[in-house]
Design an enzyme around this catalytic site. Structure first.
Site, mmCIF file in Angstrom:
data_model
loop_
_atom_site.group_PDB
_atom_site.id
_atom_site.type_symbol
_atom_site.label_atom_id
_atom_site.label_comp_id
_atom_site.label_asym_id
_atom_site.label_seq_id
_atom_site.Cartn_x
_atom_site.Cartn_y
_atom_site.Cartn_z
ATOM 1 N N ILE A 93 0.906 -1.158 0.000
ATOM 2 C CA ILE A 93 0.000 0.000 0.000
ATOM 3 C C ILE A 93 0.943 1.205 0.000
ATOM 4 O O ILE A 93 1.529 1.541 1.022
ATOM 5 C CB ILE A 93 -0.922 0.026 1.236
ATOM 6 C CG1 ILE A 93 -1.805 -1.217 1.261
ATOM 7 C CG2 ILE A 93 -1.786 1.287 1.225
ATOM 8 C CD1 ILE A 93 -2.710 -1.326 2.484
ATOM 9 N N PRO A 94 1.143 1.822 -1.173
ATOM 10 C CA PRO A 94 2.293 2.728 -1.356
ATOM 11 C C PRO A 94 2.131 4.124 -0.769
ATOM 12 O O PRO A 94 2.081 5.124 -1.489
ATOM 13 C CB PRO A 94 2.431 2.779 -2.880
ATOM 14 C CG PRO A 94 1.037 2.583 -3.377
ATOM 15 C CD PRO A 94 0.372 1.636 -2.416
ATOM 16 N N CYS A 95 2.088 4.212 0.560
ATOM 17 C CA CYS A 95 1.941 5.533 1.192
ATOM 18 C C CYS A 95 3.183 6.392 0.980
ATOM 19 O O CYS A 95 3.132 7.613 1.150
ATOM 20 C CB CYS A 95 1.629 5.390 2.672
ATOM 21 S SG CYS A 95 2.712 4.321 3.593
ATOM 22 N N HIS A 96 4.295 5.774 0.555
ATOM 23 C CA HIS A 96 5.509 6.567 0.295
ATOM 24 C C HIS A 96 5.341 7.475 -0.920
ATOM 25 O O HIS A 96 6.113 8.401 -1.110
ATOM 26 C CB HIS A 96 6.715 5.631 0.091
ATOM 27 C CG HIS A 96 6.553 4.660 -1.021
ATOM 28 N ND1 HIS A 96 5.933 3.429 -0.865
ATOM 29 C CD2 HIS A 96 6.918 4.713 -2.336
ATOM 30 C CE1 HIS A 96 5.943 2.776 -2.025
ATOM 31 N NE2 HIS A 96 6.525 3.544 -2.924
ATOM 32 N N ARG A 97 4.313 7.230 -1.747
ATOM 33 C CA ARG A 97 4.105 8.037 -2.960
ATOM 34 C C ARG A 97 3.282 9.293 -2.703
ATOM 35 O O ARG A 97 2.944 10.018 -3.640
ATOM 36 C CB ARG A 97 3.430 7.186 -4.043
ATOM 37 C CG ARG A 97 4.287 6.034 -4.520
ATOM 38 C CD ARG A 97 3.597 5.188 -5.571
ATOM 39 N NE ARG A 97 4.334 3.939 -5.792
ATOM 40 C CZ ARG A 97 3.799 2.817 -6.238
ATOM 41 N NH1 ARG A 97 2.508 2.786 -6.529
ATOM 42 N NH2 ARG A 97 4.534 1.736 -6.400
#
Length: 283
Positions: A246-250
């Site tokens: 779940i790409p919260c880094h983006r």
């Protein structure tokens, strides 16, 4: 073979983190590659070689890709990237993301019971982005958290979410799953998440962000038809139990600043730059 490759990449990641921390602390002095290499205990050419093997570009190119100006420019290019993704049909059942990740929410009863009667297999292993704790159930991956030297914080977070679950430790199984995610990339993953409806909707929105792209908390709130809920979106992103997939880094602040990442700002910079460079190379 896969686990050995993960271990080597993990070690290289640790050196990259050291380098980035040093650069952040001494940014005004614009340290040379020689100085950075010396600080992390490598020769200049070995540092450049290891760095390029890991990321695919030189340290100078990498540093250019994590600057604030770089992030700002890419945010301009990808205004409302979530809306663009929808326009392109990426959110339809055939979208590429569904080949890789599918989110399943727990039931209200399971939410209250904190995982009672749920059997969870968990373990520790290596990834190209640092050490990780990963946990799985019959329904899917239920936790993926990164850590550097101490396991304590990530372990505490995992056990808070699944306080009443039946936990089985298996580092060998953990290594297999991490290998499938980061090296083989050969299967679809169900993610079994515990969260409120709002949190789950935010996490589903995040998987609409294409690899190598970035967006803002504001755009995620707009996508959810709740433009004033920026703080709630930020809190939901901060509560994400499954890093990377779940790409919260983006997701960045409106200014393009890379702050506020549960698993460490250095790791966020590396993930964003790594994905952007891979996208540029067409990989």
């Amino acid at each position: 073979m896969g686990e050995n490759k993960l271990y080597l990449q993990n070690e290289n990641y640790n050196k990259i983190v050291e380098a980035i921390q040093y650069i952040d602390e001494n940014f005004k002095d614009q340290p040379s590659i020689d100085t950075i290499a010396q600080h992390i205990g490598m020769s200049k050419y070995h540092f450049i070689r290891v760095f390029k093997e890991y990321v695919g570009v030189t340290p100078i190119q990498f540093l250019q890709s994590i600057t604030l100006n770089y992030a700002k420019e890419h945010l301009k290019e990808s205004t409302s990237i979530l809306e663009s993704s929808l326009d392109l049909g990426l959110s339809s059942p055939s979208r590429l993301h569904d080949l890789f990740v599918n989110i399943i929410g727990v039931t209200p009863k399971e939410y209250k019971e904190l995982g009672q009667n749920v059997e969870i297999t968990y373990g520790y292993g290596y990834t190209p982005f640092g050490n990780a704790l990963i946990a799985t159930t019959k329904r899917g991956i239920c936790f993926l958290g990164f850590y550097d030297k101490s396991k304590q914080a990530v372990q505490k977070r995992f056990k808070e979410i699944w306080a009443n679950a039946n936990l089985i430790k298996d580092d060998e199984k953990a290594a297999e799953v991490l290998n499938s995610i980061f090296i083989k990339k050969d299967k679809k993953f169900n993610l079994y998440v515990k969260g409120t409806n709002f949190q789950i909707n935010v996490w589903k929105a995040l998987i609409n962000i294409p690899d190598g792209s970035i967006t803002t908390y504001q755009d995620v709130a707009k996508y959810l038809n709740n433009p004033k809920a920026v703080r709630a979106v930020a809190n939901a992103i901060g509560s994400n139990p499954i890093g990377y997939l779940i790409p919260c880094h983006r997701v960045l602040g409106k200014s393009g600043a890379m702050t506020g990442y549960r698993w460490g700002v250095e790791r966020k910079k590396i993930l964003v730059a790594y994905e952007a460079l891979k996208k540029k190379e067409g990989k």
